[in-house]
Design a protein around this motif. Sequence first.
Motif, PDB file in Angstrom:
ATOM      1  N   ALA A   4       0.855  -1.189   0.000  1.00  0.00           N
ATOM      2  CA  ALA A   4       0.000   0.000   0.000  1.00  0.00           C
ATOM      3  C   ALA A   4       0.890   1.238   0.000  1.00  0.00           C
ATOM      4  CB  ALA A   4      -0.925  -0.014   1.209  1.00  0.00           C
ATOM      5  N   TYR A   5       0.336   2.319  -0.507  1.00  0.00           N
ATOM      6  CA  TYR A   5       1.053   3.591  -0.572  1.00  0.00           C
ATOM      7  C   TYR A   5       0.272   4.634   0.211  1.00  0.00           C
ATOM      8  CZ  TYR A   5       3.456   1.312  -4.429  1.00  0.00           C
ATOM      9  OH  TYR A   5       4.180   0.443  -5.187  1.00  0.00           O
ATOM     10  N   TRP A   6       1.020   5.572   0.788  1.00  0.00           N
ATOM     11  CA  TRP A   6       0.450   6.574   1.674  1.00  0.00           C
ATOM     12  C   TRP A   6       1.128   7.914   1.457  1.00  0.00           C
ATOM     13  CZ3 TRP A   6      -3.508   4.485   4.380  1.00  0.00           C
ATOM     14  CH2 TRP A   6      -3.517   3.091   4.507  1.00  0.00           C
ATOM     15  N   LEU A   7       0.553   8.928   2.074  1.00  0.00           N
ATOM     16  CA  LEU A   7       1.197  10.231   2.202  1.00  0.00           C
ATOM     17  C   LEU A   7       1.061  10.628   3.661  1.00  0.00           C
ATOM     18  CD1 LEU A   7       1.220  13.271  -0.052  1.00  0.00           C
ATOM     19  CD2 LEU A   7       0.455  13.591   2.296  1.00  0.00           C
ATOM     20  N   MET A   8       2.162  11.082   4.257  1.00  0.00           N
ATOM     21  CA  MET A   8       2.150  11.531   5.650  1.00  0.00           C
ATOM     22  C   MET A   8       2.797  12.908   5.711  1.00  0.00           C
ATOM     23  SD  MET A   8       3.040   7.839   7.413  1.00  0.00           S
ATOM     24  CE  MET A   8       3.098   8.396   9.086  1.00  0.00           C
ATOM     25  N   LEU A 134      -6.206  16.178   6.384  1.00  0.00           N
ATOM     26  CA  LEU A 134      -5.651  14.989   7.034  1.00  0.00           C
ATOM     27  C   LEU A 134      -4.127  14.959   6.921  1.00  0.00           C
ATOM     28  CD1 LEU A 134      -7.919  11.928   6.172  1.00  0.00           C
ATOM     29  CD2 LEU A 134      -7.611  13.052   8.373  1.00  0.00           C
ATOM     30  N   SER A 135      -3.475  14.502   7.982  1.00  0.00           N
ATOM     31  CA  SER A 135      -2.019  14.408   7.972  1.00  0.00           C
ATOM     32  C   SER A 135      -1.527  13.049   7.484  1.00  0.00           C
ATOM     33  CB  SER A 135      -1.471  14.682   9.373  1.00  0.00           C
ATOM     34  OG  SER A 135      -1.936  13.704  10.274  1.00  0.00           O
ATOM     35  N   VAL A 136      -2.438  12.081   7.362  1.00  0.00           N
ATOM     36  CA  VAL A 136      -2.115  10.750   6.861  1.00  0.00           C
ATOM     37  C   VAL A 136      -3.231  10.349   5.908  1.00  0.00           C
ATOM     38  CG1 VAL A 136      -1.708   8.334   7.474  1.00  0.00           C
ATOM     39  CG2 VAL A 136      -0.999  10.150   9.049  1.00  0.00           C
ATOM     40  N   MET A 137      -2.869   9.921   4.706  1.00  0.00           N
ATOM     41  CA  MET A 137      -3.900   9.573   3.718  1.00  0.00           C
ATOM     42  C   MET A 137      -3.387   8.516   2.753  1.00  0.00           C
ATOM     43  SD  MET A 137      -3.697  13.165   1.600  1.00  0.00           S
ATOM     44  CE  MET A 137      -3.712  14.116   3.100  1.00  0.00           C
ATOM     45  N   PRO A 138      -4.302   7.722   2.211  1.00  0.00           N
ATOM     46  CA  PRO A 138      -3.890   6.723   1.222  1.00  0.00           C
ATOM     47  C   PRO A 138      -3.577   7.363  -0.125  1.00  0.00           C
ATOM     48  CG  PRO A 138      -6.267   6.661   1.537  1.00  0.00           C
ATOM     49  CD  PRO A 138      -5.730   7.668   2.508  1.00  0.00           C
ATOM     50  N   VAL A 139      -2.738   6.685  -0.890  1.00  0.00           N
ATOM     51  CA  VAL A 139      -2.367   7.091  -2.242  1.00  0.00           C
ATOM     52  C   VAL A 139      -2.536   5.851  -3.113  1.00  0.00           C
ATOM     53  CG1 VAL A 139      -0.440   7.850  -3.705  1.00  0.00           C
ATOM     54  CG2 VAL A 139      -0.724   8.831  -1.414  1.00  0.00           C
ATOM     55  N   THR A 140      -3.183   5.985  -4.259  1.00  0.00           N
ATOM     56  CA  THR A 140      -3.333   4.836  -5.147  1.00  0.00           C
ATOM     57  C   THR A 140      -2.000   4.553  -5.856  1.00  0.00           C
ATOM     58  OG1 THR A 140      -3.954   6.109  -7.115  1.00  0.00           O
ATOM     59  CG2 THR A 140      -5.753   5.463  -5.602  1.00  0.00           C
ATOM     60  N   GLU A 141      -1.892   3.338  -6.397  1.00  0.00           N
ATOM     61  CA  GLU A 141      -0.669   2.995  -7.126  1.00  0.00           C
ATOM     62  C   GLU A 141      -0.481   3.911  -8.336  1.00  0.00           C
ATOM     63  OE1 GLU A 141       1.729  -0.767  -9.067  1.00  0.00           O
ATOM     64  OE2 GLU A 141      -0.172  -1.139  -8.060  1.00  0.00           O
ATOM     65  N   ALA A 142      -1.585   4.240  -9.028  1.00  0.00           N
ATOM     66  CA  ALA A 142      -1.492   5.135 -10.191  1.00  0.00           C
ATOM     67  C   ALA A 142      -0.995   6.522  -9.765  1.00  0.00           C
ATOM     68  CB  ALA A 142      -2.845   5.240 -10.889  1.00  0.00           C
ATOM     69  N   GLN A 143      -1.529   7.042  -8.666  1.00  0.00           N
ATOM     70  CA  GLN A 143      -1.080   8.346  -8.159  1.00  0.00           C
ATOM     71  C   GLN A 143       0.394   8.278  -7.757  1.00  0.00           C
ATOM     72  OE1 GLN A 143      -3.953   8.704  -5.029  1.00  0.00           O
ATOM     73  NE2 GLN A 143      -5.542   9.533  -6.383  1.00  0.00           N
ATOM     74  N   TRP A 144       0.787   7.172  -7.123  1.00  0.00           N
ATOM     75  CA  TRP A 144       2.180   6.986  -6.718  1.00  0.00           C
ATOM     76  C   TRP A 144       3.098   7.083  -7.931  1.00  0.00           C
ATOM     77  CZ3 TRP A 144       4.487   6.624  -2.031  1.00  0.00           C
ATOM     78  CH2 TRP A 144       5.823   6.212  -2.016  1.00  0.00           C
ATOM     79  N   GLN A 145       2.726   6.383  -9.008  1.00  0.00           N
ATOM     80  CA  GLN A 145       3.566   6.368 -10.211  1.00  0.00           C
ATOM     81  C   GLN A 145       3.660   7.759 -10.834  1.00  0.00           C
ATOM     82  OE1 GLN A 145       5.486   3.899 -10.810  1.00  0.00           O
ATOM     83  NE2 GLN A 145       4.518   2.561  -9.316  1.00  0.00           N
ATOM     84  N   ILE A 146       2.557   8.501 -10.851  1.00  0.00           N
ATOM     85  CA  ILE A 146       2.575   9.864 -11.421  1.00  0.00           C
ATOM     86  C   ILE A 146       3.523  10.754 -10.618  1.00  0.00           C
ATOM     87  CG2 ILE A 146       1.187  11.946 -11.754  1.00  0.00           C
ATOM     88  CD1 ILE A 146      -1.178  10.022 -12.446  1.00  0.00           C
TER      89      ILE A 146
END
Length: 153
Positions: A4-8, A134-146
Amino acid sequence: MPRAYWLMKSEPDELSIHDLQRLKIARWDGVRNYQARNFMRSMAPGDLFFFYHSSCPEPGIAGVARIEGEPYADPTALDPGSHYHDPKASAEKNPWTARDVGFVEAFAAVLPLATLRAQPGLEEMPLVQRGSRLSVMPVTEAQWQIVMGLARK
């Protein structure tokens, strides 16, 4: 199980990507929003996250870090000297979570929020949504790659 990918988000005067680079591993604590806390609890060791510098002159994604180990009770909630102290928390009932995080990579330049908002394919990313705090949120794989593509330019 897929990663899984995230942003913090962290204020760089608290913990920056360069602090983490120097320390190698650090505790991520002080999250006091239940939804963000629940995201932290659902992370798995090895998950990657974008390290976002917030509340600073140049907010944006500064690099990549990794979740190390399992979640545990946030000790800052019990520390009266901490600005993350929660007077309702106790050793027996501490609702807040901390995670250990490890350094992966610092980007050559911070990716500013304006750049991310203008990037096609990131319109649904919670970070770029107006009013998203939010200070912690999910990131999709597509968003991660972009975002990784932007960082490599």
